[in-house]
Design a protein around this motif. Structure first.
Motif, PDB file in Angstrom:
ATOM      1  N   LYS A 154       1.309   9.770   6.411  1.00 19.31           N
ATOM      2  CA  LYS A 154       0.752  10.879   7.137  1.00 19.31           C
ATOM      3  C   LYS A 154       0.426  10.518   8.460  1.00 19.31           C
ATOM      4  O   LYS A 154       1.012  11.059   9.711  1.00 19.31           O
ATOM      5  N   SER A 155      -0.081   9.414   8.546  1.00 17.49           N
ATOM      6  CA  SER A 155      -0.426   8.835  10.072  1.00 17.49           C
ATOM      7  C   SER A 155      -0.907   7.300  10.004  1.00 17.49           C
ATOM      8  O   SER A 155      -1.093   6.840   8.956  1.00 17.49           O
ATOM      9  N   VAL A 156      -0.505   6.715  11.129  1.00 16.26           N
ATOM     10  CA  VAL A 156      -0.951   5.232  11.179  1.00 16.26           C
ATOM     11  C   VAL A 156      -1.639   4.997  12.659  1.00 16.26           C
ATOM     12  O   VAL A 156      -1.106   5.749  13.705  1.00 16.26           O
ATOM     13  N   THR A 157      -2.716   4.546  12.496  1.00 16.43           N
ATOM     14  CA  THR A 157      -3.587   3.968  13.693  1.00 16.43           C
ATOM     15  C   THR A 157      -3.687   2.667  13.741  1.00 16.43           C
ATOM     16  O   THR A 157      -3.832   2.116  12.568  1.00 16.43           O
ATOM     17  N   ASN A 210      -1.116  12.593   0.316  1.00 16.76           N
ATOM     18  CA  ASN A 210      -2.010  12.714  -0.970  1.00 16.76           C
ATOM     19  C   ASN A 210      -3.616  12.400  -0.717  1.00 16.76           C
ATOM     20  O   ASN A 210      -4.204  12.405  -1.743  1.00 16.76           O
ATOM     21  N   GLY A 211      -3.807  11.905   0.363  1.00 24.28           N
ATOM     22  CA  GLY A 211      -5.378  11.632   0.566  1.00 24.28           C
ATOM     23  C   GLY A 211      -5.669  10.237   0.496  1.00 24.28           C
ATOM     24  O   GLY A 211      -6.688   9.910   0.910  1.00 24.28           O
ATOM     25  N   ALA A 222       6.037   1.821   9.551  1.00 24.55           N
ATOM     26  CA  ALA A 222       4.453   1.547   9.865  1.00 24.55           C
ATOM     27  C   ALA A 222       4.054   0.613  10.884  1.00 24.55           C
ATOM     28  O   ALA A 222       3.306   0.368  11.878  1.00 24.55           O
ATOM     29  N   ALA A 223       4.933  -0.658  10.597  1.00 21.87           N
ATOM     30  CA  ALA A 223       4.551  -1.994  11.507  1.00 21.87           C
ATOM     31  C   ALA A 223       4.806  -1.605  13.127  1.00 21.87           C
ATOM     32  O   ALA A 223       3.982  -2.180  13.886  1.00 21.87           O
ATOM     33  N   ARG A 224       5.775  -0.944  13.344  1.00 21.90           N
ATOM     34  CA  ARG A 224       6.269  -0.705  14.626  1.00 21.90           C
ATOM     35  C   ARG A 224       5.320   0.191  15.194  1.00 21.90           C
ATOM     36  O   ARG A 224       4.958   0.066  16.395  1.00 21.90           O
ATOM     37  N   ALA A 225       4.707   1.342  14.443  1.00 24.56           N
ATOM     38  CA  ALA A 225       3.743   2.270  15.031  1.00 24.56           C
ATOM     39  C   ALA A 225       2.457   1.361  15.259  1.00 24.56           C
ATOM     40  O   ALA A 225       1.841   1.604  16.338  1.00 24.56           O
ATOM     41  N   ILE A 226       2.285   0.378  14.570  1.00 23.18           N
ATOM     42  CA  ILE A 226       0.892  -0.670  14.874  1.00 23.18           C
ATOM     43  C   ILE A 226       0.933  -1.391  16.123  1.00 23.18           C
ATOM     44  O   ILE A 226       0.284  -1.416  17.056  1.00 23.18           O
ATOM     45  N   ASP A 227       2.382  -1.996  16.287  1.00 22.16           N
ATOM     46  CA  ASP A 227       2.734  -2.591  17.326  1.00 22.16           C
ATOM     47  C   ASP A 227       2.593  -1.666  18.713  1.00 22.16           C
ATOM     48  O   ASP A 227       2.189  -2.311  19.663  1.00 22.16           O
ATOM     49  N   GLY A 228       2.708  -0.513  18.469  1.00 22.08           N
ATOM     50  CA  GLY A 228       2.912   0.271  19.740  1.00 22.08           C
ATOM     51  C   GLY A 228       1.505   0.808  19.827  1.00 22.08           C
ATOM     52  O   GLY A 228       1.210   1.638  20.894  1.00 22.08           O
ATOM     53  N   VAL A 286       0.896  -1.369  -0.007  1.00 22.97           N
ATOM     54  CA  VAL A 286       0.256  -0.028  -0.031  1.00 22.97           C
ATOM     55  C   VAL A 286       0.714   1.342   0.061  1.00 22.97           C
ATOM     56  O   VAL A 286       0.610   2.069  -0.542  1.00 22.97           O
ATOM     57  N   ILE A 287       2.095   0.999   0.715  1.00 19.41           N
ATOM     58  CA  ILE A 287       2.944   2.315   0.562  1.00 19.41           C
ATOM     59  C   ILE A 287       3.560   2.704  -0.825  1.00 19.41           C
ATOM     60  O   ILE A 287       3.608   3.792  -1.260  1.00 19.41           O
TER      61      ILE A 287
END
Length: 309
Positions: A183-186, A208-209, A297-303, A174-175
């Motif tokens: 821009k953001s990861v939740t 880019n939206g 991105a994966a580490r952001a999700i894990d956190g 997807v990246i």
């Protein structure tokens, strides 16, 4: 480095399932000599190496002394140490996903490859399936991407979270498809069976939206891997297991992509691309920066928030 006649001396780190796959690809390539397999368990190293007329090693320095390039297919927690040691000695490295355990380690590997003039490639094999479809040649930006990657319980990759085991494939895709910075990861993850999450859900928003909603599970009742890519002009539904898609967009994608050698054997395509980068100077198919972005991105999700008991 450019040579049409040079034989590349290669080695494989790790004598597990993926180490075996990589060893067989090297052994079958007439531009390559598989020199050895490294594994702390010498019996396992020898068992795999001797299948292909190579040598088993339990001493990493001795192993590296005889090779020009390696695949790192050991457990993920050991990726950085093996890859960093090899790059510092001027050896080219194909490292299976994830590129490393931390973003800081990934950045260091990229810096080492640059400093020593080495190829650093990451094992995000699904990109070769998208290339066979022609999806990366589409000039339009998706509005939304939805992906699920599910599988039944297994004994593999239990040293890392499901985000680093399964979801990281879709994060990379997807990246790459968005063509934009994240821009953001939740997200949210479960507690997992063995101290690492088995289920993860995530939402990515790009500059880019474009937006992406991802789900991954390694405790699902069956193997199920799908992606929906929504454009202004239509929708593309991909089934990775069936290697088929339904396409209502005007984009000319290859409906017979499953017959393309790169889609039939994406790992082999990745190995061949790595060899071409080392011997011919071809562009690196999946560079270290791609591995870094997916890992970040994966580490952001894990956190993120943990759910469940």
């Amino acid at each position: 480095m450019t040579s049409n006649s040079r034989i590349l001396r290669t080695g494989v780190v790790g004598a597990g399932v993926f180490g075996g796959f990589h060893a067989s690809k090297y052994a079958a390539n007439d531009r390559v000599e598989l020199v050895g397999v490294y594994e702390p368990d010498l019996e396992r190293a020898r068992a795999l190496a001797e299948k292909h007329g190579a040598k088993g090693f339990d001493n990493f320095a001795d192993f590296l002394s005889g090779v020009d390039a390696i695949t790192v297919a050991s457990p993920a927690v050991h990726h950085f140490e093996a890859a960093a040691t090899a790059l510092a000695l001027g050896k080219h490295v194909l490292v299976e996903k994830p590129i490393a355990s931390s973003v800081e380690e990934a950045r260091e590997l990229i810096a080492l490859a640059s400093r020593h003039g080495c190829v650093l490639q990451v094992g995000h094999q699904e990109r070769f399936v998208f290339n066979a479809m022609g999806l990366f040649a589409v000039g339009a930006t998706p509005k939304k991407i939805t992906a699920s990657r599910m599988g039944p319980p297994s004994e593999r990759c239990l040293d890392v979270s499901v985000t680093l085991d399964l979801m990281i494939h879709d994060l990379d895709l997807v990246i790459a498809l968005s063509g934009s910075a994240v821009k953001s990861v939740t997200g949210e993850v479960d507690k997992g069976r063995f101290g690492h999450p088995d289920v993860a859900r995530a939402k990515l928003v790009f500059d880019n939206g474009c937006e992406a909603d991802l789900t991954a599970s390694r405790v699902h009742h069956e193997r199920d891997r799908k992606m929906r890519v929504e454009y202004e002009t239509g929708v593309l539904d991909i089934d990775f297991v069936a290697k088929a898609f339904e396409n209502s967009t005007p984009y000319d994608l290859n409906p017979d992509f499953a017959d393309d050698p790169a889609a039939r054997d994406s790992l082999g395509a990745n190995v061949s691309a790595f060899i071409a980068s080392v011997l011919d100077g071809a562009p690196v198919a999946v560079p270290g920066i791609a591995g870094l972005r997916a890992l970040d991105a994966a580490r952001a999700i894990d956190g993120a928030r943990t759910y469940g008991s």
